[in-house]
Scaffold this motif. Structure first.
Motif, PDB file in Angstrom:
ATOM      1  N   ARG A  10      82.655  64.035  74.267  1.00 14.77           N
ATOM      2  CA  ARG A  10      84.054  63.631  74.124  1.00 14.77           C
ATOM      3  C   ARG A  10      84.290  63.269  72.659  1.00 14.77           C
ATOM      4  NH1 ARG A  10      86.365  62.305  78.896  1.00 14.77           N
ATOM      5  NH2 ARG A  10      87.525  60.505  78.181  1.00 14.77           N
ATOM      6  N   TYR A  11      85.437  63.683  72.160  1.00 13.15           N
ATOM      7  CA  TYR A  11      85.778  63.376  70.779  1.00 13.15           C
ATOM      8  C   TYR A  11      87.229  62.922  70.714  1.00 13.15           C
ATOM      9  CZ  TYR A  11      86.980  63.807  65.916  1.00 13.15           C
ATOM     10  OH  TYR A  11      87.449  63.530  64.658  1.00 13.15           O
ATOM     11  N   ARG A  12      87.433  61.718  70.212  1.00 10.44           N
ATOM     12  CA  ARG A  12      88.794  61.192  70.055  1.00 10.44           C
ATOM     13  C   ARG A  12      89.279  61.552  68.652  1.00 10.44           C
ATOM     14  NH1 ARG A  12      92.178  58.307  72.619  1.00 10.44           N
ATOM     15  NH2 ARG A  12      90.706  57.499  74.142  1.00 10.44           N
ATOM     16  N   THR A  13      90.279  62.410  68.619  1.00 12.88           N
ATOM     17  CA  THR A  13      90.832  62.851  67.349  1.00 12.88           C
ATOM     18  C   THR A  13      91.902  61.875  66.864  1.00 12.88           C
ATOM     19  OG1 THR A  13      92.024  64.641  66.247  1.00 12.88           O
ATOM     20  CG2 THR A  13      92.435  64.374  68.586  1.00 12.88           C
ATOM     21  N   ASP A  14      92.075  61.813  65.562  1.00 18.15           N
ATOM     22  CA  ASP A  14      93.146  61.002  64.975  1.00 18.15           C
ATOM     23  C   ASP A  14      94.410  61.825  64.718  1.00 18.15           C
ATOM     24  OD1 ASP A  14      91.664  58.641  64.927  1.00 18.15           O
ATOM     25  OD2 ASP A  14      90.787  59.114  62.970  1.00 18.15           O
ATOM     26  N   LEU A  15      94.344  63.122  65.027  1.00 20.78           N
ATOM     27  CA  LEU A  15      95.500  63.985  64.792  1.00 20.78           C
ATOM     28  C   LEU A  15      96.577  63.730  65.833  1.00 20.78           C
ATOM     29  CD1 LEU A  15      93.531  67.265  64.044  1.00 20.78           C
ATOM     30  CD2 LEU A  15      94.812  65.887  62.395  1.00 20.78           C
ATOM     31  N   PRO A  16      97.855  63.821  65.427  1.00 23.22           N
ATOM     32  CA  PRO A  16      98.937  63.639  66.403  1.00 23.22           C
ATOM     33  C   PRO A  16      98.940  64.778  67.422  1.00 23.22           C
ATOM     34  CG  PRO A  16      99.811  64.277  64.255  1.00 23.22           C
ATOM     35  CD  PRO A  16      98.344  64.079  64.076  1.00 23.22           C
ATOM     36  N   ALA A  17      99.530  64.519  68.570  1.00 21.57           N
ATOM     37  CA  ALA A  17      99.575  65.519  69.655  1.00 21.57           C
ATOM     38  C   ALA A  17     100.642  66.561  69.352  1.00 21.57           C
ATOM     39  CB  ALA A  17      99.829  64.839  70.986  1.00 21.57           C
ATOM     40  N   ASP A  18     100.413  67.336  68.308  1.00 14.76           N
ATOM     41  CA  ASP A  18     101.325  68.421  67.960  1.00 14.76           C
ATOM     42  C   ASP A  18     100.494  69.631  67.553  1.00 14.76           C
ATOM     43  OD1 ASP A  18     100.436  67.843  65.376  1.00 14.76           O
ATOM     44  OD2 ASP A  18     102.344  67.057  64.672  1.00 14.76           O
ATOM     45  N   GLY A  19     101.076  70.528  66.812  1.00 11.92           N
ATOM     46  CA  GLY A  19     100.384  71.750  66.421  1.00 11.92           C
ATOM     47  C   GLY A  19      99.120  71.508  65.622  1.00 11.92           C
ATOM     48  N   ARG A  20      99.069  70.406  64.866  1.00 10.75           N
ATOM     49  CA  ARG A  20      97.865  70.116  64.076  1.00 10.75           C
ATOM     50  C   ARG A  20      96.654  69.928  64.979  1.00 10.75           C
ATOM     51  NH1 ARG A  20     100.862  65.695  60.416  1.00 10.75           N
ATOM     52  NH2 ARG A  20     102.050  65.613  62.324  1.00 10.75           N
ATOM     53  N   ARG A  21      96.843  69.198  66.064  1.00 13.66           N
ATOM     54  CA  ARG A  21      95.734  68.951  66.987  1.00 13.66           C
ATOM     55  C   ARG A  21      95.224  70.266  67.583  1.00 13.66           C
ATOM     56  NH1 ARG A  21      96.239  64.439  71.547  1.00 13.66           N
ATOM     57  NH2 ARG A  21      96.064  63.177  69.681  1.00 13.66           N
ATOM     58  N   TYR A  22      96.136  71.134  67.952  1.00 16.78           N
ATOM     59  CA  TYR A  22      95.737  72.389  68.588  1.00 16.78           C
ATOM     60  C   TYR A  22      95.167  73.373  67.571  1.00 16.78           C
ATOM     61  CZ  TYR A  22      97.979  70.053  72.354  1.00 16.78           C
ATOM     62  OH  TYR A  22      98.305  69.100  73.287  1.00 16.78           O
ATOM     63  N   ALA A  23      95.672  73.350  66.352  1.00 14.18           N
ATOM     64  CA  ALA A  23      95.096  74.191  65.293  1.00 14.18           C
ATOM     65  C   ALA A  23      93.675  73.736  64.993  1.00 14.18           C
ATOM     66  CB  ALA A  23      95.952  74.128  64.033  1.00 14.18           C
ATOM     67  N   PHE A  24      93.467  72.416  64.918  1.00 15.85           N
ATOM     68  CA  PHE A  24      92.114  71.909  64.683  1.00 15.85           C
ATOM     69  C   PHE A  24      91.188  72.300  65.828  1.00 15.85           C
ATOM     70  CE2 PHE A  24      88.907  68.602  65.419  1.00 15.85           C
ATOM     71  CZ  PHE A  24      88.135  68.827  64.284  1.00 15.85           C
TER      72      PHE A  24
END
Length: 164
Positions: A100-114
Motif C-alpha cells: 500500500r502506498y499513500r500518495t500526496d498527489l491530489p485525486a485528479d489527473g496527476r494521481r492517475y498520470a503518476f
C-alpha cells in the motif's frame, strides 16, 4: 476570460497542435503533399482535446522533466533486466503480494498520470486505489521497500509539475 487564462489556453492549443502534428508525421510520414492535411487534422485534434480536457493550470518544469525522463528510462531498463533475470534464472526467490502506498498527489489527473508512469517501475504494478485513496501496488517481491521507491518517484514526478 482573463489575459492570463487566455494565454494558458493559447499555449495549450499550440502545444497540443504541435504534439498531434508530430504524431501525424510519425504515422503518415513526411510527404509535402500531405502536410496541409496533417496541419488541419492536428488543429482539429487540438481543438477537440481542449474541449474534452481543458488546460489545468499546470505546466512542466523543463529541468525537472528531463531528470524525470532520464530516471524513467533507467527504471525501464532495470525492468527489462529484471524480466530477463526471471526468465534466465527461474529459481529466483520472489515474494509476490500487495503493498500500500499513500500518495500526496491530489485525486485528479496527476494521481492517475503518476500511477500510469509508476507501472513502469521494476517489479511493481499499481492496481488502483482503495476507498481512502491509498494506492494498491502488486509487487513481485513485497520485502523490497516498495513504498519508499514510490515516494522517491512521486517526488521526482511532483517536482516536474508547476502550478501557474
Amino acid at each position: 476570460m482573463s489575459s492570463r487564462r487566455a494565454s494558458a489556453w493559447r499555449r495549450a492549443a499550440l502545444g497540443r497542435a504541435v504534439l498531434f502534428f508530430g504524431l501525424w508525421l510519425m504515422i503518415a510520414g513526411y510527404n509535402a503533399a500531405d502536410l496541409p492535411v496533417g496541419i488541419v487534422t492536428a488543429g482539429i485534434a487540438a481543438a477537440a482535446s481542449l474541449r474534452l480536457m481543458p488546460p489545468t493550470g499546470l505546466r512542466l518544469r523543463p529541468a525537472a522533466t528531463l531528470r524525470f525522463a532520464v530516471n524513467l528510462l533507467k527504471q525501464t531498463a532495470l525492468s527489462g533486466i529484471q524480466v530477463a533475470l526471471l526468465v534466465l534464472r527461474p529459481s529466483l526467490v520472489l515474494r509476490p503480494g500487495f503493498a500500500r502506498y499513500r500518495t500526496d498527489l491530489p485525486a485528479d489527473g496527476r494521481r492517475y498520470a503518476f500511477s500510469a508512469l509508476a507501472s513502469l517501475l521494476p517489479g511493481t504494478l499499481p492496481t488502483g486505489f482503495d476507498e481512502n485513496g491509498v494506492m494498491l501496488v502488486h509487487g513481485l517481491d513485497v520485502e523490497r521497500p516498495i513504498a519508499a521507491e514510490f515516494a522517491a518517484e512521486e517526488a521526482l514526478f511532483s517536482r516536474m509539475l508547476a502550478d501557474e
